[in-house]
Design a protein around this motif. Sequence first.
Motif, PDB file in Angstrom:
ATOM      1  N   ILE A  41       5.496  23.682  12.241  1.00  0.00           N
ATOM      2  CA  ILE A  41       4.179  23.394  11.434  1.00  0.00           C
ATOM      3  C   ILE A  41       3.219  22.639  11.955  1.00  0.00           C
ATOM      4  N   THR A  42       1.687  23.289  11.856  1.00  0.00           N
ATOM      5  CA  THR A  42       0.688  22.481  12.121  1.00  0.00           C
ATOM      6  C   THR A  42      -0.232  22.186  10.975  1.00  0.00           C
ATOM      7  N   ALA A  43      -0.370  21.072  10.885  1.00  0.00           N
ATOM      8  CA  ALA A  43      -0.939  20.628   9.703  1.00  0.00           C
ATOM      9  C   ALA A  43      -2.175  19.470   9.898  1.00  0.00           C
ATOM     10  N   HIS A  44      -3.174  19.410   8.835  1.00  0.00           N
ATOM     11  CA  HIS A  44      -4.103  18.402   8.669  1.00  0.00           C
ATOM     12  C   HIS A  44      -3.989  17.648   7.336  1.00  0.00           C
ATOM     13  N   PHE A  45      -4.336  16.517   7.413  1.00  0.00           N
ATOM     14  CA  PHE A  45      -4.243  15.664   6.188  1.00  0.00           C
ATOM     15  C   PHE A  45      -5.582  15.116   5.723  1.00  0.00           C
ATOM     16  N   GLN A  46      -5.914  15.206   4.517  1.00  0.00           N
ATOM     17  CA  GLN A  46      -7.343  14.785   4.254  1.00  0.00           C
ATOM     18  C   GLN A  46      -7.250  13.202   3.604  1.00  0.00           C
ATOM     19  N   ARG A  47      -6.228  12.920   2.971  1.00  0.00           N
ATOM     20  CA  ARG A  47      -5.823  11.419   2.524  1.00  0.00           C
ATOM     21  C   ARG A  47      -4.521  11.625   2.196  1.00  0.00           C
ATOM     22  N   GLU A  48      -4.110  10.098   1.989  1.00  0.00           N
ATOM     23  CA  GLU A  48      -2.617   9.894   1.504  1.00  0.00           C
ATOM     24  C   GLU A  48      -2.306  10.203   0.124  1.00  0.00           C
ATOM     25  N   ALA A  49      -1.162  10.272  -0.321  1.00  0.00           N
ATOM     26  CA  ALA A  49      -0.982  10.674  -1.566  1.00  0.00           C
ATOM     27  C   ALA A  49      -0.228   9.477  -2.202  1.00  0.00           C
ATOM     28  N   HIS A  50      -0.438   8.994  -3.483  1.00  0.00           N
ATOM     29  CA  HIS A  50      -0.109   7.649  -4.130  1.00  0.00           C
ATOM     30  C   HIS A  50       0.956   7.996  -5.217  1.00  0.00           C
ATOM     31  N   PRO A  51       1.655   6.845  -5.640  1.00  0.00           N
ATOM     32  CA  PRO A  51       2.373   6.948  -6.977  1.00  0.00           C
ATOM     33  C   PRO A  51       1.582   7.070  -8.143  1.00  0.00           C
ATOM     34  N   GLY A  52       1.978   7.994  -9.066  1.00  0.00           N
ATOM     35  CA  GLY A  52       1.201   8.162 -10.166  1.00  0.00           C
ATOM     36  C   GLY A  52       0.745   9.909 -10.042  1.00  0.00           C
ATOM     37  N   GLU A  53       0.535  10.235  -9.072  1.00  0.00           N
ATOM     38  CA  GLU A  53      -0.190  11.489  -8.670  1.00  0.00           C
ATOM     39  C   GLU A  53       0.795  12.473  -8.999  1.00  0.00           C
ATOM     40  N   GLN A  54       0.099  13.955  -9.128  1.00  0.00           N
ATOM     41  CA  GLN A  54       1.120  15.037  -9.181  1.00  0.00           C
ATOM     42  C   GLN A  54       0.717  15.817  -8.053  1.00  0.00           C
ATOM     43  N   LEU A  55       1.380  16.406  -6.923  1.00  0.00           N
ATOM     44  CA  LEU A  55       0.992  17.083  -6.078  1.00  0.00           C
ATOM     45  C   LEU A  55       1.103  18.530  -6.345  1.00  0.00           C
ATOM     46  N   TYR A  93       0.777  -1.140   0.252  1.00  0.00           N
ATOM     47  CA  TYR A  93       0.065  -0.235  -0.131  1.00  0.00           C
ATOM     48  C   TYR A  93       0.882   1.259  -0.028  1.00  0.00           C
ATOM     49  N   PRO A  94       1.551   1.512  -1.064  1.00  0.00           N
ATOM     50  CA  PRO A  94       2.382   2.598  -1.312  1.00  0.00           C
ATOM     51  C   PRO A  94       1.992   4.162  -0.884  1.00  0.00           C
ATOM     52  N   VAL A  95       2.415   4.702  -0.177  1.00  0.00           N
ATOM     53  CA  VAL A  95       1.858   6.198  -0.020  1.00  0.00           C
ATOM     54  C   VAL A  95       3.461   7.107   0.328  1.00  0.00           C
ATOM     55  N   MET A  96       3.108   8.212  -0.108  1.00  0.00           N
ATOM     56  CA  MET A  96       4.238   9.558   0.402  1.00  0.00           C
ATOM     57  C   MET A  96       4.173   9.708   1.872  1.00  0.00           C
ATOM     58  N   PRO A  97       5.226   9.558   2.397  1.00  0.00           N
ATOM     59  CA  PRO A  97       5.255   9.973   3.871  1.00  0.00           C
ATOM     60  C   PRO A  97       4.590  11.137   4.002  1.00  0.00           C
ATOM     61  N   ALA A  98       3.659  11.540   4.954  1.00  0.00           N
ATOM     62  CA  ALA A  98       3.359  12.808   5.163  1.00  0.00           C
ATOM     63  C   ALA A  98       4.393  13.690   5.701  1.00  0.00           C
ATOM     64  N   SER A  99       5.501  13.329   6.135  1.00  0.00           N
ATOM     65  CA  SER A  99       6.687  14.201   6.513  1.00  0.00           C
ATOM     66  C   SER A  99       7.131  14.787   5.165  1.00  0.00           C
ATOM     67  N   LEU A 100       7.319  14.008   4.167  1.00  0.00           N
ATOM     68  CA  LEU A 100       7.791  14.665   2.962  1.00  0.00           C
ATOM     69  C   LEU A 100       6.824  15.261   2.170  1.00  0.00           C
ATOM     70  N   ILE A 101       5.377  15.346   2.447  1.00  0.00           N
ATOM     71  CA  ILE A 101       4.629  16.077   1.806  1.00  0.00           C
ATOM     72  C   ILE A 101       4.957  17.555   2.482  1.00  0.00           C
ATOM     73  N   LEU A 102       4.959  17.522   3.586  1.00  0.00           N
ATOM     74  CA  LEU A 102       5.268  18.788   4.619  1.00  0.00           C
ATOM     75  C   LEU A 102       6.541  19.285   4.239  1.00  0.00           C
ATOM     76  N   GLU A 103       7.571  18.678   4.199  1.00  0.00           N
ATOM     77  CA  GLU A 103       8.537  18.942   3.645  1.00  0.00           C
ATOM     78  C   GLU A 103       8.880  19.751   2.191  1.00  0.00           C
ATOM     79  N   GLY A 104       7.877  19.345   1.255  1.00  0.00           N
ATOM     80  CA  GLY A 104       7.701  20.072   0.190  1.00  0.00           C
ATOM     81  C   GLY A 104       7.130  21.437   0.225  1.00  0.00           C
ATOM     82  N   LEU A 105       6.031  21.430   1.240  1.00  0.00           N
ATOM     83  CA  LEU A 105       5.125  22.545   1.405  1.00  0.00           C
ATOM     84  C   LEU A 105       6.265  23.659   2.059  1.00  0.00           C
ATOM     85  N   ALA A 106       7.255  23.299   2.941  1.00  0.00           N
ATOM     86  CA  ALA A 106       7.996  23.914   3.676  1.00  0.00           C
ATOM     87  C   ALA A 106       9.076  24.655   2.722  1.00  0.00           C
TER      88      ALA A 106
END
Length: 164
Positions: free
Chosen positions: A73-87, A38-51
Amino acid sequence: MRWTWIDRFLRLEPGRRAIAVKNLSWAEDYFADHFPGYPVMPASLILEGLAQTGGILVGHAHNFQKNVVLAKITAHFQREAHPGEQLTYQAELLDLSEAGARVRGTAHSGQELIAEADIMFAHVGREQLPPELDDPQFVFRGELAHLLRQAESAIPSPPSGTSS
């Protein structure tokens, strides 16, 4: 592992907002282990991209003459990000002062919200840095310097017939 979590900038509006993208490819190392089956991008890496998107926006506002460091950082996640998506990372500068800055960031996949964050940056003095980092541009080197040049090329031109 690489430390840059932005692939390119789409737009930079100095002192206002920045938009960057990250393509999530199966070739990213973390997808093999996070999580097996169940591959997902780690939330910490999404936050790093935002930062990183917000940090370049903040650094640009002071012409990269201040040391910009991530403070909170104060963050809220709605769902995971998966391979093949573009953030798509969007960072909006809310407050800027001598002490630091506050940025509102979002990460979307298409029109769908993945995450939202309030990000605080601090401007630290040279005396607060280790000697090897005594340089206002220590953050904006290497890959981030390339992204910075790309961001500056994404600054919209004024409409023809107007002066800048």
